[in-house]
Design a protein around this motif. Structure first.
Motif, PDB file in Angstrom:
ATOM      1  N   SER A  55     -34.680 -37.389 -10.496  1.00 23.86           N
ATOM      2  CA  SER A  55     -34.428 -38.690  -9.868  1.00 23.86           C
ATOM      3  C   SER A  55     -34.308 -39.779 -10.931  1.00 23.86           C
ATOM      4  O   SER A  55     -34.344 -39.504 -12.137  1.00 23.86           O
ATOM      5  CB  SER A  55     -35.563 -39.026  -8.894  1.00 23.86           C
ATOM      6  OG  SER A  55     -36.794 -39.125  -9.586  1.00 23.86           O
ATOM      7  N   SER A  56     -34.142 -41.016 -10.480  1.00 26.63           N
ATOM      8  CA  SER A  56     -34.061 -42.172 -11.378  1.00 26.63           C
ATOM      9  C   SER A  56     -35.328 -42.999 -11.249  1.00 26.63           C
ATOM     10  O   SER A  56     -35.967 -43.023 -10.193  1.00 26.63           O
ATOM     11  CB  SER A  56     -32.834 -43.029 -11.055  1.00 26.63           C
ATOM     12  OG  SER A  56     -31.641 -42.292 -11.226  1.00 26.63           O
ATOM     13  N   LEU A  58     -37.310 -46.842 -12.528  1.00 28.58           N
ATOM     14  CA  LEU A  58     -37.263 -48.153 -13.169  1.00 28.58           C
ATOM     15  C   LEU A  58     -38.431 -48.285 -14.130  1.00 28.58           C
ATOM     16  O   LEU A  58     -39.579 -48.063 -13.768  1.00 28.58           O
ATOM     17  CB  LEU A  58     -37.330 -49.259 -12.116  1.00 28.58           C
ATOM     18  CG  LEU A  58     -37.389 -50.694 -12.656  1.00 28.58           C
ATOM     19  CD1 LEU A  58     -36.066 -51.077 -13.302  1.00 28.58           C
ATOM     20  CD2 LEU A  58     -37.747 -51.681 -11.541  1.00 28.58           C
ATOM     21  N   ARG A 107     -28.639 -41.786 -20.716  1.00 22.03           N
ATOM     22  CA  ARG A 107     -29.166 -41.892 -19.352  1.00 22.03           C
ATOM     23  C   ARG A 107     -29.920 -43.198 -19.110  1.00 22.03           C
ATOM     24  O   ARG A 107     -30.581 -43.359 -18.092  1.00 22.03           O
ATOM     25  CB  ARG A 107     -30.066 -40.693 -19.039  1.00 22.03           C
ATOM     26  CG  ARG A 107     -29.297 -39.388 -18.933  1.00 22.03           C
ATOM     27  CD  ARG A 107     -30.161 -38.224 -18.488  1.00 22.03           C
ATOM     28  NE  ARG A 107     -31.053 -37.765 -19.557  1.00 22.03           N
ATOM     29  CZ  ARG A 107     -32.379 -37.858 -19.535  1.00 22.03           C
ATOM     30  NH1 ARG A 107     -32.970 -38.409 -18.486  1.00 22.03           N
ATOM     31  NH2 ARG A 107     -33.103 -37.411 -20.541  1.00 22.03           N
ATOM     32  N   VAL A 108     -29.805 -44.128 -20.040  1.00 23.45           N
ATOM     33  CA  VAL A 108     -30.494 -45.420 -19.924  1.00 23.45           C
ATOM     34  C   VAL A 108     -29.505 -46.493 -19.499  1.00 23.45           C
ATOM     35  O   VAL A 108     -28.387 -46.571 -20.019  1.00 23.45           O
ATOM     36  CB  VAL A 108     -31.169 -45.805 -21.258  1.00 23.45           C
ATOM     37  CG1 VAL A 108     -31.630 -47.261 -21.227  1.00 23.45           C
ATOM     38  CG2 VAL A 108     -32.359 -44.898 -21.531  1.00 23.45           C
ATOM     39  N   GLU A 109     -29.942 -47.344 -18.569  1.00 24.47           N
ATOM     40  CA  GLU A 109     -29.135 -48.467 -18.098  1.00 24.47           C
ATOM     41  C   GLU A 109     -29.987 -49.740 -18.125  1.00 24.47           C
ATOM     42  O   GLU A 109     -31.102 -49.757 -17.595  1.00 24.47           O
ATOM     43  CB  GLU A 109     -28.619 -48.213 -16.687  1.00 24.47           C
ATOM     44  CG  GLU A 109     -27.818 -49.371 -16.111  1.00 24.47           C
ATOM     45  CD  GLU A 109     -27.458 -49.163 -14.651  1.00 24.47           C
ATOM     46  OE1 GLU A 109     -26.850 -50.079 -14.061  1.00 24.47           O
ATOM     47  OE2 GLU A 109     -27.805 -48.086 -14.102  1.00 24.47           O
ATOM     48  N   LEU A 122     -33.370 -48.786 -16.558  1.00 22.47           N
ATOM     49  CA  LEU A 122     -33.366 -47.721 -15.564  1.00 22.47           C
ATOM     50  C   LEU A 122     -33.061 -46.411 -16.272  1.00 22.47           C
ATOM     51  O   LEU A 122     -32.105 -46.323 -17.045  1.00 22.47           O
ATOM     52  CB  LEU A 122     -32.312 -48.014 -14.493  1.00 22.47           C
ATOM     53  CG  LEU A 122     -32.403 -47.242 -13.180  1.00 22.47           C
ATOM     54  CD1 LEU A 122     -33.684 -47.607 -12.431  1.00 22.47           C
ATOM     55  CD2 LEU A 122     -31.190 -47.536 -12.308  1.00 22.47           C
ATOM     56  N   LEU A 123     -33.890 -45.399 -16.013  1.00 27.56           N
ATOM     57  CA  LEU A 123     -33.695 -44.082 -16.604  1.00 27.56           C
ATOM     58  C   LEU A 123     -33.204 -43.133 -15.521  1.00 27.56           C
ATOM     59  O   LEU A 123     -33.877 -42.906 -14.523  1.00 27.56           O
ATOM     60  CB  LEU A 123     -35.001 -43.572 -17.212  1.00 27.56           C
ATOM     61  CG  LEU A 123     -34.944 -42.220 -17.922  1.00 27.56           C
ATOM     62  CD1 LEU A 123     -33.981 -42.265 -19.105  1.00 27.56           C
ATOM     63  CD2 LEU A 123     -36.336 -41.799 -18.393  1.00 27.56           C
ATOM     64  N   HIS A 124     -32.001 -42.578 -15.725  1.00 31.53           N
ATOM     65  CA  HIS A 124     -31.386 -41.721 -14.718  1.00 31.53           C
ATOM     66  C   HIS A 124     -31.677 -40.241 -14.990  1.00 31.53           C
ATOM     67  O   HIS A 124     -31.916 -39.836 -16.126  1.00 31.53           O
ATOM     68  CB  HIS A 124     -29.871 -41.944 -14.698  1.00 31.53           C
ATOM     69  CG  HIS A 124     -29.472 -43.324 -14.280  1.00 31.53           C
ATOM     70  ND1 HIS A 124     -29.493 -43.748 -12.975  1.00 31.53           N
ATOM     71  CD2 HIS A 124     -29.045 -44.395 -15.018  1.00 31.53           C
ATOM     72  CE1 HIS A 124     -29.084 -45.001 -12.903  1.00 31.53           C
ATOM     73  NE2 HIS A 124     -28.806 -45.423 -14.126  1.00 31.53           N
ATOM     74  N   ASN A 125     -31.601 -39.446 -13.907  1.00 29.27           N
ATOM     75  CA  ASN A 125     -31.709 -37.984 -14.003  1.00 29.27           C
ATOM     76  C   ASN A 125     -32.892 -37.562 -14.875  1.00 29.27           C
ATOM     77  O   ASN A 125     -32.760 -36.861 -15.888  1.00 29.27           O
ATOM     78  CB  ASN A 125     -30.405 -37.398 -14.554  1.00 29.27           C
ATOM     79  CG  ASN A 125     -30.325 -35.897 -14.351  1.00 29.27           C
ATOM     80  OD1 ASN A 125     -31.011 -35.333 -13.493  1.00 29.27           O
ATOM     81  ND2 ASN A 125     -29.500 -35.237 -15.148  1.00 29.27           N
ATOM     82  N   VAL A 126     -34.066 -37.980 -14.455  1.00 36.02           N
ATOM     83  CA  VAL A 126     -35.286 -37.735 -15.221  1.00 36.02           C
ATOM     84  C   VAL A 126     -35.581 -36.239 -15.314  1.00 36.02           C
ATOM     85  O   VAL A 126     -35.418 -35.489 -14.344  1.00 36.02           O
ATOM     86  CB  VAL A 126     -36.466 -38.477 -14.565  1.00 36.02           C
ATOM     87  CG1 VAL A 126     -37.774 -38.120 -15.258  1.00 36.02           C
ATOM     88  CG2 VAL A 126     -36.234 -39.973 -14.603  1.00 36.02           C
ATOM     89  N   ASP A 130     -38.844 -36.095 -20.326  1.00 35.79           N
ATOM     90  CA  ASP A 130     -38.917 -37.562 -20.357  1.00 35.79           C
ATOM     91  C   ASP A 130     -40.325 -38.079 -20.113  1.00 35.79           C
ATOM     92  O   ASP A 130     -40.564 -39.290 -20.179  1.00 35.79           O
ATOM     93  CB  ASP A 130     -37.973 -38.167 -19.307  1.00 35.79           C
ATOM     94  CG  ASP A 130     -36.522 -37.857 -19.608  1.00 35.79           C
ATOM     95  OD1 ASP A 130     -36.164 -37.830 -20.798  1.00 35.79           O
ATOM     96  OD2 ASP A 130     -35.743 -37.650 -18.646  1.00 35.79           O
TER      97      ASP A 130
END
Length: 233
Positions: A55-56, A58, A107-109, A122-126, A130
């Motif tokens: 999942s993603s 915050l 994977r960072v936004e 926001l870190l995506h596809n954990v 991680d």
């Protein structure tokens, strides 16, 4: 003569000691004011989070400063097995100016905004790799480049734990019952007081009425007739 010189020397030393103490207090006060106005970086009241694998999530971070910011530099690092991995970095020239963020992780936004003093990511596809500590770092040029940072810990799980709220529900139910009982007692008390008040008023009315009737029955209104002279034969 020697006694006077000794007194003067003692007074001089006391004066110097007082000046030093005063100067120390002033410096301490200035340092306290400086720290109160210094940049503050925080990841919020809760410094950790559990997130599902895949999942993603915050990673929150905000900053504040009573003296304002100028060329505020910030970055995010991930601490993995003692190695610091840079995730992103940017420079905020002044308040309200959005930064041009350099992303160093695919994977960072960046989802923050300088208008809200927010530098969250926001870190995506954990993944399980991680899991660990994420460090939000900031440095304000107005503070002679003093460093500030806050740590946010990420836990990655296969499934989220189900929180047992049984005890909470029991406590809430008991408290609700106690409050309801207190309210019921207060209502009953108010009704009883009202009924007793009406009964007392009726008793007073009956008492006054019965007192007047007794006087009539006893012949008090006819007392004048009793006092008339006996007719002559």
């Amino acid at each position: 003569m020697e006694l006077q010189q000794g007194r003067r020397s003692f007074q001089h030393r006391g004066s110097r000691s007082g000046d030093a103490l005063h100067a120390g207090l002033v410096i301490t006060l200035l340092i306290g004011v400086w720290y109160a106005q210094a940049l503050e970086v925080t990841t919020g009241k809760v410094h950790f989070v559990e997130v599902l694998n895949g999942s993603s999530v915050l990673l929150p971070c905000t900053y504040s400063s009573c003296i304002g910011i100028q060329n505020l530099y910030f970055n995010w690092h991930f601490k993995a097995n003692g190695t610091m991995i840079k995730l992103c970095e940017a420079l905020i020239p002044a308040e309200g100016i959005e930064p041009n963020v350099k992303i160093h992780h695919e994977r960072v936004e960046f989802v923050g905004s300088s208008k809200q003093s927010n530098i969250s990511i926001l870190l995506h596809n954990v993944t399980f790799e991680d899991q660990g500590e994420y460090i939000c770092f900031a440095r304000n040029y107005k503070e002679k480049d003093r460093n500030h940072s806050a740590i946010f810990t990420l836990f990655v799980v296969e499934e989220l734990r189900v929180v047992d709220n049984t005890l909470t529900l029991i406590i809430v139910s008991v408290l609700g019952g106690v409050i309801g009982l207190i309210v019921l007692i207060m209502v009953i008390k108010a009704v009883v007081v009202a009924v007793l008040s009406k009964v007392q008023e009726k008793n007073k009315e009956c008492l006054v009425s019965s007192t007047g009737n007794d006087n009539t029955e006893n012949g008090l209104p006819a007392s004048k007739a009793d006092n008339k002279a006996t007719p002559k034969a």
